[in-house]
Design an enzyme around this catalytic site. Structure first.
Site, PDB file in Angstrom:
ATOM      1  N   ILE A   6       0.824  -1.211   0.000  1.00 60.18           N
ATOM      2  CA  ILE A   6       0.000   0.000   0.000  1.00 60.18           C
ATOM      3  C   ILE A   6       0.859   1.261   0.000  1.00 60.18           C
ATOM      4  CG2 ILE A   6      -0.327   0.136   2.517  1.00 60.18           C
ATOM      5  CD1 ILE A   6      -3.351   0.636   1.799  1.00 60.18           C
ATOM      6  N   ARG A   7       2.139   1.140   0.424  1.00 61.25           N
ATOM      7  CA  ARG A   7       3.059   2.293   0.464  1.00 61.25           C
ATOM      8  C   ARG A   7       4.216   2.077  -0.496  1.00 61.25           C
ATOM      9  NH1 ARG A   7       2.827   0.565   5.391  1.00 61.25           N
ATOM     10  NH2 ARG A   7       1.016   1.314   6.531  1.00 61.25           N
ATOM     11  N   ASP A  23      -3.554  -0.781  -3.390  1.00 64.51           N
ATOM     12  CA  ASP A  23      -4.477  -0.978  -2.268  1.00 64.51           C
ATOM     13  C   ASP A  23      -5.445  -2.065  -2.710  1.00 64.51           C
ATOM     14  OD1 ASP A  23      -6.580  -0.919  -0.516  1.00 64.51           O
ATOM     15  OD2 ASP A  23      -6.857   1.261  -0.588  1.00 64.51           O
ATOM     16  N   TYR A 113     -11.006  -9.970  13.363  1.00 64.80           N
ATOM     17  CA  TYR A 113      -9.995 -10.583  12.490  1.00 64.80           C
ATOM     18  C   TYR A 113     -10.295 -12.083  12.312  1.00 64.80           C
ATOM     19  CZ  TYR A 113      -5.311 -12.494  11.360  1.00 64.80           C
ATOM     20  OH  TYR A 113      -4.248 -13.163  10.793  1.00 64.80           O
ATOM     21  N   LYS A 117     -11.315 -14.263   9.006  1.00 69.08           N
ATOM     22  CA  LYS A 117     -10.532 -15.428   8.550  1.00 69.08           C
ATOM     23  C   LYS A 117     -11.428 -16.656   8.343  1.00 69.08           C
ATOM     24  CE  LYS A 117      -6.563 -13.681   7.851  1.00 69.08           C
ATOM     25  NZ  LYS A 117      -6.054 -13.619   6.465  1.00 69.08           N
TER      26      LYS A 117
HETATM   27  C1  AKB Z   1      -2.133 -12.117  15.101  1.00 70.57           C
HETATM   28  O1  AKB Z   1      -1.564 -12.190  16.205  1.00 70.57           O
HETATM   29  O2  AKB Z   1      -3.169 -11.478  14.904  1.00 70.57           O
HETATM   30  C2  AKB Z   1      -1.542 -12.892  13.936  1.00 70.57           C
HETATM   31  C3  AKB Z   1      -2.197 -14.220  13.777  1.00 70.57           C
HETATM   32  C4  AKB Z   1      -2.006 -15.271  14.776  1.00 70.57           C
HETATM   33  O3  AKB Z   1      -2.868 -14.433  12.812  1.00 70.57           O
HETATM   34  N1  AKB Z   1      -0.133 -13.039  14.126  1.00 70.57           N
END
Ligand code: AKB
Length: 290
Positions: A6-7, A23, A113, A117
């Site tokens: 992105i940079r 991006d 997150y 996933k």
């Molecule tokens: C995190 O800590 O978010 C990552 C992962 C385990 O996916 N390193």
């Protein structure tokens, strides 16, 4: 082959080959870059990790889900050969068995997150089953590298501790001493990435969600191992919000599906990883590059 980010390109990428500022949430630009460079395979690594994702959940959703959808759509539209999209131990949650977590198990993550996933694994499988896009991925543990400093993850302490041991001889760790998490050393991480991408498709029963184990240890065990090389190294433990995330993840994972389907085998344990990390960081420190 091109790299993108992105940079502007930073060391050690500068001068290594073609680089595009990109991006991944901008689909038109992604389409153009893929077309212009005649890309047939994408290693899609851009993501907001667990700790930053809890501070900026909308951003994590946007980058992780929109980014992946763009990559998968471009793969479908331009008929790409293969996509690598890493998943993570963050797909697991507090109801998941914590030791030798099975390949098939409860996926009820508590972080945005982790949710992205789980969705990513399912979406990758959907594109494989419905459009024939060959999407592959592994559930990475915390990745420990001496090249790029970490950013935004819960497992970052296991990297920061090495830098601070070399630079200052002390470290304040943001998880408790007893915290055990699965980790993997970068050479093993690269090996897993390349091995799964080279695997014979006809042998794969899974595609996007392989457990891979590297090495599991507590923060205290890591500090002890570093102290074998730097006897005066001091660590204090001041847990913050990342402790809660760590407490929802497994201590170790069962990676027999990866071993059976594409021959996965890690090379590094706690001792060999620690001495290699310290050797590499020491020589960079001595040449002023740390
Ligand atoms: C995190 O800590 O978010 C990552 C992962 C385990 O996916 N390193």
């Amino acid at each position: 082959m091109i790299a993108s980010g992105i940079r502007e390109a930073r060391e050690p990428l500068i001068g290594q080959g073609p680089y595009e500022i990109l991006d991944v949430t901008d689909k038109e630009r992604l389409e153009r870059v893929v077309h212009e460079h005649e890309i047939d395979t994408i290693f899609h690594l851009a993501a907001i990790l667990s700790a930053k994702g809890e501070l900026k959940p909308q951003l994590a959703w946007h980058v992780n889900i929109r980014g992946l959808r763009n990559v998968l759509e471009v793969a479908r539209e331009q008929d790409l050969t293969r996509i690598f999209h890493p998943s993570s131990i963050a797909v697991f949650g507090p109801e998941t068995p914590k030791d030798l977590t099975p390949q098939e198990t409860i996926l009820r993550p508590k972080t945005v997150y982790g949710i992205t996933k789980v969705a990513g694994e399912l979406l990758g499988d959907y594109y494989f089953n419905n459009y024939g896009v060959d999407v592959r991925g592994v559930r990475f543990p915390g990745v420990i590298s001496n090249v790029t400093p970490p950013g935004g993850g819960t497992t970052d302490y296991a990297v920061e501790i090495f830098y601070e041991a070399i630079k200052r001889g002390r470290y304040t760790c943001f998880v408790e001493e007893r915290t055990v998490l699965p980790m993997i050393y970068m050479p093993d991480c690269l090996k897993a990435t390349l091995d799964i991408m080279d695997a014979d498709l006809s042998r794969l029963k899974h595609h996007t969600d392989f457990n891979v184990a590297g090495v599991s240890f507590s923060a205290g065990e890591l500090a002890l191992e570093i102290r074998k090389h730097i006897p005066d190294f001091e660590v204090s433990y001041v847990p913050d919000y990342r402790q809660e995330i760590a407490d929802t993840w497994p201590r170790s994972v069962d990676d027999s599906a990866a071993r059976e389907e594409w021959g996965w085998e890690p090379q590094y344990g706690l001792e060999s990883m620690t001495s290699d990390m310290l050797d590499c960081l020491r020589s960079r420190n001595e040449s002023g590059g740390l």
